[in-house]
Design a protein around this motif. Structure first.
Motif, PDB file in Angstrom:
ATOM      1  N   LEU A 233       1.440  -1.180   0.108  1.00  0.00           N
ATOM      2  CA  LEU A 233      -0.092   0.022   0.418  1.00  0.00           C
ATOM      3  C   LEU A 233       0.588   0.992   0.052  1.00  0.00           C
ATOM      4  CD1 LEU A 233      -2.919   1.300   0.629  1.00  0.00           C
ATOM      5  CD2 LEU A 233      -2.759   0.933   2.894  1.00  0.00           C
ATOM      6  N   ALA A 234       1.470   1.107   0.957  1.00  0.00           N
ATOM      7  CA  ALA A 234       2.979   2.234   0.680  1.00  0.00           C
ATOM      8  C   ALA A 234       3.586   2.485  -0.339  1.00  0.00           C
ATOM      9  CB  ALA A 234       3.884   2.050   1.882  1.00  0.00           C
ATOM     10  N   ARG A 235       3.907   1.544  -0.819  1.00  0.00           N
ATOM     11  CA  ARG A 235       4.555   1.746  -2.541  1.00  0.00           C
ATOM     12  C   ARG A 235       3.695   2.379  -3.480  1.00  0.00           C
ATOM     13  NH1 ARG A 235       7.129  -3.007  -0.977  1.00  0.00           N
ATOM     14  NH2 ARG A 235       5.973  -3.815  -2.309  1.00  0.00           N
ATOM     15  N   THR A 236       2.259   2.180  -3.562  1.00  0.00           N
ATOM     16  CA  THR A 236       1.510   2.476  -3.980  1.00  0.00           C
ATOM     17  C   THR A 236       1.210   3.928  -4.399  1.00  0.00           C
ATOM     18  OG1 THR A 236       0.012   0.084  -4.489  1.00  0.00           O
ATOM     19  CG2 THR A 236      -0.702   2.489  -5.034  1.00  0.00           C
ATOM     20  N   ILE A 237       1.158   4.411  -2.517  1.00  0.00           N
ATOM     21  CA  ILE A 237       0.462   5.556  -2.426  1.00  0.00           C
ATOM     22  C   ILE A 237       2.122   6.929  -2.714  1.00  0.00           C
ATOM     23  CG2 ILE A 237       0.575   7.629  -0.558  1.00  0.00           C
ATOM     24  CD1 ILE A 237      -2.545   5.479  -1.181  1.00  0.00           C
ATOM     25  N   SER A 238       3.031   6.464  -2.799  1.00  0.00           N
ATOM     26  CA  SER A 238       4.398   6.907  -3.165  1.00  0.00           C
ATOM     27  C   SER A 238       4.158   7.000  -4.822  1.00  0.00           C
ATOM     28  CB  SER A 238       5.578   6.205  -2.756  1.00  0.00           C
ATOM     29  OG  SER A 238       5.431   5.870  -1.159  1.00  0.00           O
ATOM     30  N   ALA A 239       4.012   5.492  -5.146  1.00  0.00           N
ATOM     31  CA  ALA A 239       3.848   5.917  -7.259  1.00  0.00           C
ATOM     32  C   ALA A 239       2.789   6.939  -7.128  1.00  0.00           C
ATOM     33  CB  ALA A 239       4.099   4.359  -7.712  1.00  0.00           C
ATOM     34  N   LEU A 240       1.817   7.604  -6.869  1.00  0.00           N
ATOM     35  CA  LEU A 240       0.742   8.309  -6.744  1.00  0.00           C
ATOM     36  C   LEU A 240       1.506   9.335  -6.670  1.00  0.00           C
ATOM     37  CD1 LEU A 240      -2.940   6.982  -5.748  1.00  0.00           C
ATOM     38  CD2 LEU A 240      -1.860   7.071  -7.796  1.00  0.00           C
ATOM     39  N   GLU A 241       2.389   9.789  -5.692  1.00  0.00           N
ATOM     40  CA  GLU A 241       2.932  10.985  -5.453  1.00  0.00           C
ATOM     41  C   GLU A 241       4.229  11.654  -6.430  1.00  0.00           C
ATOM     42  OE1 GLU A 241       4.435  10.497  -1.745  1.00  0.00           O
ATOM     43  OE2 GLU A 241       2.127  11.177  -0.609  1.00  0.00           O
ATOM     44  N   LEU A 242       4.798  10.229  -6.836  1.00  0.00           N
ATOM     45  CA  LEU A 242       5.386  10.676  -7.803  1.00  0.00           C
ATOM     46  C   LEU A 242       4.825  11.103  -9.164  1.00  0.00           C
ATOM     47  CD1 LEU A 242       8.546   8.162  -6.539  1.00  0.00           C
ATOM     48  CD2 LEU A 242       8.381  10.671  -5.960  1.00  0.00           C
ATOM     49  N   GLY A 243       4.251   9.812  -9.597  1.00  0.00           N
ATOM     50  CA  GLY A 243       3.976   9.960 -10.738  1.00  0.00           C
ATOM     51  C   GLY A 243       2.562  10.720 -10.843  1.00  0.00           C
ATOM     52  N   LYS A 244       1.657  11.028 -10.550  1.00  0.00           N
ATOM     53  CA  LYS A 244       0.049  12.163 -10.568  1.00  0.00           C
ATOM     54  C   LYS A 244       0.425  13.481  -9.628  1.00  0.00           C
ATOM     55  CE  LYS A 244      -2.347   8.577 -12.118  1.00  0.00           C
ATOM     56  NZ  LYS A 244      -4.040   8.700 -12.572  1.00  0.00           N
ATOM     57  N   GLY A 245       1.435  13.375  -8.652  1.00  0.00           N
ATOM     58  CA  GLY A 245       1.633  14.477  -7.872  1.00  0.00           C
ATOM     59  C   GLY A 245       0.696  14.762  -6.797  1.00  0.00           C
ATOM     60  N   ILE A 246       0.220  13.312  -6.800  1.00  0.00           N
ATOM     61  CA  ILE A 246      -1.449  13.273  -5.488  1.00  0.00           C
ATOM     62  C   ILE A 246      -0.945  13.074  -4.357  1.00  0.00           C
ATOM     63  CG2 ILE A 246      -3.166  12.428  -4.950  1.00  0.00           C
ATOM     64  CD1 ILE A 246      -3.890  11.572  -7.918  1.00  0.00           C
ATOM     65  N   THR A 247      -0.842  13.554  -3.382  1.00  0.00           N
ATOM     66  CA  THR A 247      -1.040  14.086  -1.878  1.00  0.00           C
ATOM     67  C   THR A 247      -2.143  13.019  -1.241  1.00  0.00           C
ATOM     68  OG1 THR A 247       0.816  15.574  -1.963  1.00  0.00           O
ATOM     69  CG2 THR A 247       0.156  15.078   0.150  1.00  0.00           C
ATOM     70  N   VAL A 248      -2.230  11.899  -0.769  1.00  0.00           N
ATOM     71  CA  VAL A 248      -2.505  10.981   0.558  1.00  0.00           C
ATOM     72  C   VAL A 248      -2.315  11.063   1.303  1.00  0.00           C
ATOM     73  CG1 VAL A 248      -3.955   9.070   0.588  1.00  0.00           C
ATOM     74  CG2 VAL A 248      -2.768   9.944  -1.565  1.00  0.00           C
ATOM     75  N   THR A 249      -3.052  12.234   2.036  1.00  0.00           N
ATOM     76  CA  THR A 249      -2.852  11.716   3.873  1.00  0.00           C
ATOM     77  C   THR A 249      -3.982  11.229   4.707  1.00  0.00           C
ATOM     78  OG1 THR A 249      -4.701  13.742   3.837  1.00  0.00           O
ATOM     79  CG2 THR A 249      -2.599  14.348   3.375  1.00  0.00           C
ATOM     80  N   THR A 250      -4.648  10.492   4.079  1.00  0.00           N
ATOM     81  CA  THR A 250      -6.124   9.967   4.715  1.00  0.00           C
ATOM     82  C   THR A 250      -6.181   8.778   3.904  1.00  0.00           C
ATOM     83  OG1 THR A 250      -6.913  12.010   5.703  1.00  0.00           O
ATOM     84  CG2 THR A 250      -7.718   9.636   5.814  1.00  0.00           C
ATOM     85  N   VAL A 251      -6.303   6.874   4.588  1.00  0.00           N
ATOM     86  CA  VAL A 251      -6.352   6.195   3.414  1.00  0.00           C
ATOM     87  C   VAL A 251      -7.425   5.180   5.052  1.00  0.00           C
ATOM     88  CG1 VAL A 251      -5.461   3.833   3.235  1.00  0.00           C
ATOM     89  CG2 VAL A 251      -4.207   5.827   2.607  1.00  0.00           C
ATOM     90  N   TYR A 252      -8.545   5.298   4.389  1.00  0.00           N
ATOM     91  CA  TYR A 252      -9.378   4.124   5.200  1.00  0.00           C
ATOM     92  C   TYR A 252      -9.749   3.085   4.851  1.00  0.00           C
ATOM     93  CZ  TYR A 252     -10.993   8.798   6.972  1.00  0.00           C
ATOM     94  OH  TYR A 252     -12.170   9.837   6.874  1.00  0.00           O
ATOM     95  N   ALA A 253     -10.038   2.260   6.359  1.00  0.00           N
ATOM     96  CA  ALA A 253      -9.491   0.481   5.942  1.00  0.00           C
ATOM     97  C   ALA A 253     -10.766  -0.014   6.017  1.00  0.00           C
ATOM     98  CB  ALA A 253      -8.882   0.173   6.875  1.00  0.00           C
ATOM     99  N   ILE A 254     -11.457  -0.051   5.397  1.00  0.00           N
ATOM    100  CA  ILE A 254     -12.666  -1.933   5.510  1.00  0.00           C
ATOM    101  C   ILE A 254     -12.540  -3.330   5.216  1.00  0.00           C
ATOM    102  CG2 ILE A 254     -13.778   0.514   4.337  1.00  0.00           C
ATOM    103  CD1 ILE A 254     -14.317  -1.115   2.069  1.00  0.00           C
ATOM    104  N   GLY A 255     -13.714  -3.647   5.754  1.00  0.00           N
ATOM    105  CA  GLY A 255     -13.180  -5.310   5.506  1.00  0.00           C
ATOM    106  C   GLY A 255     -11.785  -5.753   5.727  1.00  0.00           C
ATOM    107  N   ALA A 256     -11.265  -6.390   5.071  1.00  0.00           N
ATOM    108  CA  ALA A 256     -10.141  -7.442   5.629  1.00  0.00           C
ATOM    109  C   ALA A 256      -9.105  -6.350   6.499  1.00  0.00           C
ATOM    110  CB  ALA A 256      -9.392  -8.626   4.536  1.00  0.00           C
ATOM    111  N   ALA A 257      -9.079  -5.582   5.664  1.00  0.00           N
ATOM    112  CA  ALA A 257      -8.109  -4.237   5.970  1.00  0.00           C
ATOM    113  C   ALA A 257      -8.704  -4.168   7.077  1.00  0.00           C
ATOM    114  CB  ALA A 257      -7.565  -3.518   5.669  1.00  0.00           C
ATOM    115  N   ALA A 258      -9.718  -3.498   8.336  1.00  0.00           N
ATOM    116  CA  ALA A 258      -9.679  -2.873   9.653  1.00  0.00           C
ATOM    117  C   ALA A 258      -9.699  -4.243  10.272  1.00  0.00           C
ATOM    118  CB  ALA A 258     -11.678  -2.449   8.661  1.00  0.00           C
TER     119      ALA A 258
END
Length: 436
Positions: A187-212
């Motif tokens: 998940l962290a690698r995906t968020i980092s790729a978003l910040e580097l590739g699209k310039g999108i900063t993700v500050t909040t990640v909500y968990a549901i299902g198995a992740a919750a």
């Protein structure tokens, strides 16, 4: 009709049943089970779904790992048109022929769509398996594409269930990806790729299902927190926050089916036809009933026409009979009714004697009970000749006396007696001018 969600994921299956009540969903029941193979899945379906399958719309949510996603620049938002041109656009994007893919697309930003596809045979095999077990799905979708229905406000957040992550900007889907493993590092690698590739900063990640359900393993960036229970999710699950987060993906799918336009891989050769067959049967019954009603209406109209025609024929026959009795010398009448009306008008027209009908009325008024009948009347101008029957000669004289005031001259002809005492008589006279 209820909405039954079958949410497949790696190693588990989630069943959830909802009912639409106006603009909200009512949660009926749900369960999560470990599912290692199809034999186990068939047993779970028999135990949990078959009792309600007949009264439910079955919706299948595929595992993210079974799908391939690709952003494409297509300035089209109409879903039907997207499905038509998508196979052409996917040529060269995959090793499979486009005709061998089950595909659909959902709009992202303006001019960009997210194409989603899977091998058609794999999807068809799942559909056949579920149909053989009595729960053929009407829609085949992917729940992580509908997680926007879990947000109560248009926030810039990400949501994950461990098998996929979806990013929302302004409450609208902006990016999603299947996670190869349910690890915080992936998940962290995906968020980092978003910040580097699209310039999108993700500050909040909500968990549901198995992740919750997983305990956070140390500090992660960004920090993953359980999805807040508010908005439509809270209305459906009330105070049961654990059930709400566990069944959040199924809830999002049901909400998209009821109030939106979910991704649906059951199109083209895989299109759901059982509902159409049911509709055709209902329409066939409706058509039969409509044809029966129309036939009965025509039958009633035909019967009414027959009865009216019969009455008219009977009336015309009566008119012809009366006409022949009144005018026995006329053999070829043109219009019996018109001729009878003309004769009646002629009889009622004024004359020097005050009219034929007036004279006949005069005779009828003077007739009395002792006169049994007037068998012949001949009126020529003011000259009147009568032949009739009477009970006695005295009755003839009384009849003459009653007529004398309106006649200038009046005399009784020969009176002949009959064996029963009655008589026949003749009477001749001249009416006075203006006599009545």
């Amino acid at each position: 009709m209820d909405i039954q969600i079958i949410n497949l994921n790696d190693g588990e299956v989630v069943f959830a049943r909802f009912r639409r009540e106006r603009n909200r969903l009512l949660f009926l029941d749900g369960s999560r089970h470990d599912c290692a193979d199809r034999t186990v899945l068939a047993g779970l379906i028999a135990a949990h779904l078959l009792p309600h399958a007949g009264a439910s719309r079955i919706i299948l949510s595929l595992p993210p790992a079974l799908l391939t996603l690709r952003e494409m620049a297509l300035p089209i938002v109409d879903r039907r048109k997207l499905r038509e041109i998508l196979p052409l656009e996917l040529r060269g994007e995959t090793a499979l022929e486009s005709e061998e893919l089950a595909c659909d697309a959902v709009p992202l930003a303006e001019g960009v769509v997210l194409a989603v596809w899977s091998p058609r045979e794999a999807v068809a095999d799942l559909i056949r398996f579920l149909a053989d077990n009595g729960v053929e799905p009407e829609v085949v979708t992917a729940s992580f594409l509908d997680w926007t229905g879990l947000l109560s406000a248009p926030d810039d957040v990400a949501i994950t269930d461990g098998s996929a992550v979806a990013l929302f900007q302004g409450g609208e889907l902006a990016f999603c990806r299947a996670l190869p493993s349910a690890s915080a590092a992936e998940l962290a690698r995906t968020i980092s790729a978003l910040e580097l590739g699209k310039g999108i900063t993700v500050t909040t990640v909500y968990a549901i299902g198995a992740a919750a359900r997983q305990e956070p393993a140390g500090e992660t960036m960004p920090k993953v927190t359980p999805l807040p229970m508010d908005g439509p999710l809270a209305e459906t699950f009330a105070a049961d926050q654990a059930a709400g987060r566990d069944l959040a993906a199924a809830f999002a799918t049901a909400r998209a089916v009821c109030f939106g336009a979910p991704l649906d891989l059951r199109n083209g050769p895989l299109a759901y036809t059982r509902g159409h067959e049911k509709l055709r049967k209902r329409l066939r019954l409706t058509a039969i009933l409509a044809a029966t009603v129309v036939t009965l209406l025509f039958a009633e109209t035909g019967l009414r026409w027959f009865l009216v025609k019969r009455d008219l024929d009977s009336l015309n026959g009566s008119i012809r009979t009366i006409y022949k009795d009144v005018f026995p010398g006329r053999t070829k009448p043109v219009d019996e009714v018109a001729e009878l009306k003309a004769e009646i008008r002629r009889l009622g027209s004024s004359s020097g004697s005050g009219g034929v009908l007036a004279t006949l009325k005069l005779l009828a008024d003077a007739k009395g009970d002792e006169l049994t009948g007037i068998v012949e009347t001949d009126l020529d101008g003011s000259q009147l000749r009568i032949k009739g029957d009477a009970r006695s000669a005295l009755a003839v004289n009384d009849f003459k006396a009653r007529l004398k005031p309106v006649f200038a001259s009046l005399e009784v002809g020969e009176i002949k007696s009959r064996p029963d005492g009655s008589v026949t008589f003749s009477l001749r006279g001249t009416l006075k001018e203006g006599g009545k």
